[in-house]
Design an enzyme around this catalytic site. Structure first.
Site, PDB file in Angstrom:
ATOM      1  N   ARG A 231      19.005  51.377 -15.691  1.00 18.11           N
ATOM      2  CA  ARG A 231      19.898  50.281 -15.331  1.00 18.11           C
ATOM      3  C   ARG A 231      20.789  50.674 -14.167  1.00 18.11           C
ATOM      4  NH1 ARG A 231      22.318  48.865 -21.348  1.00 18.11           N
ATOM      5  NH2 ARG A 231      20.311  48.984 -22.431  1.00 18.11           N
TER       6      ARG A 231
ATOM      7  N   ASP B  36      24.700  49.036 -12.829  1.00 14.94           N
ATOM      8  CA  ASP B  36      25.732  48.058 -13.189  1.00 14.94           C
ATOM      9  C   ASP B  36      25.868  46.938 -12.153  1.00 14.94           C
ATOM     10  OD1 ASP B  36      26.485  49.219 -15.515  1.00 14.94           O
ATOM     11  OD2 ASP B  36      28.330  50.128 -14.751  1.00 14.94           O
TER      12      ASP B  36
ATOM     13  N   ARG C 277      30.263  57.442 -11.578  1.00 12.68           N
ATOM     14  CA  ARG C 277      31.539  56.849 -11.179  1.00 12.68           C
ATOM     15  C   ARG C 277      32.738  57.603 -11.765  1.00 12.68           C
ATOM     16  NH1 ARG C 277      30.513  50.812 -12.786  1.00 12.68           N
ATOM     17  NH2 ARG C 277      32.749  50.681 -12.345  1.00 12.68           N
TER      18      ARG C 277
END
Lengths: 256, 256
Positions: free
Chosen positions: A57, A59, A206
């Site tokens: 995935r 975001d 992140r």
């Protein structure tokens, strides 16, 4: 009915600004949705529809320069023709860069053994309008040498429990990071961080970026990362850098 | 009541992607609207509201790196404080780059004597997702030397009737072009055209770009521009290059 199946691997880029991320979610515009629509249109809408399996995935707002996925078609078509048909059908914020016919054993998620992410940070008091969707903006001066030194503490096999978003439930938070680089891009006036590893936990990149930024300003000690890793506590790493500066650069497979 | 008025000149940039152009239009998000809102908010919403006068219009999707406007405040505030207040109040796709206190005679439109525009063209079969809003895409190979040679025919004082969008009603279509440049940006793999002149007619730059592109592919003769100018007929120039590749680079004034 025993139809011949052909498995295709696609490498693609996307501007994540107008996507709610990679994976299909109800009532959201996602990259998986627009790709699945394009593939099923080319395959004349078979039932059940053709599914797409991505390497992983990303975001909402996160970009990709080299995301990878696979899918099966109930017929065979030349990779170049498929690339052209897909790009002609897709919206302009997704682009297929290559199509390969692969073995039916190839799996975009399970066979991925190495991913690379980039994070672009723009500086200055206010964000440049042309970079607002493409960089994380951070106005405080950064000491790149400190960030480089601290980045070395992330390299290796570690339990990254302190660097995973709360809410993630995976069997193990142990991952291996092969390389961390921090550089100043003089021409663009940006700080660029790159991370390559065996795989990354939810929001891990992140959160690592946010810690390196705090080290770069001097708010956090340059040798703080071993302490954060050892603590296995998400609270130690504090914040998460914004999604729009993050790029999935590449995904590597054994056959590459 | 005779209040002291202060005139401010602002230089600003904007990403035109999500704007219906510079000038206020009913029910549209325009750059003038968001700027006027920010200025009136800072001035505590005087009645009648403060108006903004820009150097000129830009179309929907057109960008600016150095657009200029002026407005009057019913009080005096330091330029640096005004810059900070405006940028804190504006949406992220507009950025004030400088604020100057100017003479009450200064007029952003009437005193502008020189404008520079840039047009970015991306190449390749499909448009790069990250350039879709920031370049005009043109997949055919371009001969830059031919475009450079043809560009010289635009320089000077000419009647640009063949290069103005139908529907434009100005007294005279005579304008002076000081400089035309065409260059290949190797790093970005783009063709970049720049035009500086006394002022430009509606869609003039985008029509000139379209003609230069046709000359670059060889579809149109390299010496076709004098014929188009002499014909004074919009049909001779045919199409208009897309808005999203166009940038208003700068506006110059006598005092600069």
């Amino acid at each position: 009915m025993n139809k011949e199946k052909s498995r295709y691997k696609i490498t693609f880029e996307y501007d994540g600004s107008n996507f709610a991320g990679m994976q299909v979610q109800p009532h959201q515009r996602t990259v998986e949705l627009v790709l699945t629509n394009a593939i099923n249109k080319i395959a004349k809408k078979p039932q059940p529809p053709i599914a797409l399996i991505a390497s992983g995935r990303t975001d909402a707002k996160v970009h990709a320069l080299g995301q990878v996925a696979h899918f099966d078609l109930p017929f065979s078509i030349k990779p170049e023709a498929l690339l052209k048909a897909l790009n002609s059908s897709l919206p302009l914020d997704v682009l297929i860069k290559s199509v390969e016919l692969v073995s039916p054993d190839f799996h975009a998620r399970y066979n991925a053994h190495h991913k690379r992410y980039r994070y672009r940070v723009s500086q200055g008091e206010f964000v440049d309008p042309f970079k607002r969707n493409y960089t994380g903006h951070f106005k405080y001066p950064l000491d790149v040498a400190r960030m480089q030194q601290a980045g070395r503490d992330l390299v290796g096999e570690h339990d990254f429990t302190s660097f995973v978003a709360s809410g993630s439930h995976v069997k193990s938070n142990v991952r291996t990071i092969y390389e961390v680089s921090v550089n100043r891009d003089e021409q663009r006036d940006e700080i660029v961080m790159e991370f390559s590893g065996s795989g990354f936990l939810y929001n891990q990149v992140r959160i690592m970026v946010a810690v390196l930024l705090e080290i770069g300003t001097g708010q956090r000690a340059v040798d703080d990362i071993p302490r954060i890793l050892a603590g296995k506590d998400r609270q130690l790493a504090r914040w998460t850098a914004p999604a729009n500066g993050l790029y999935l650069v590449s995904v590597d497979y054994d056959d590459d």
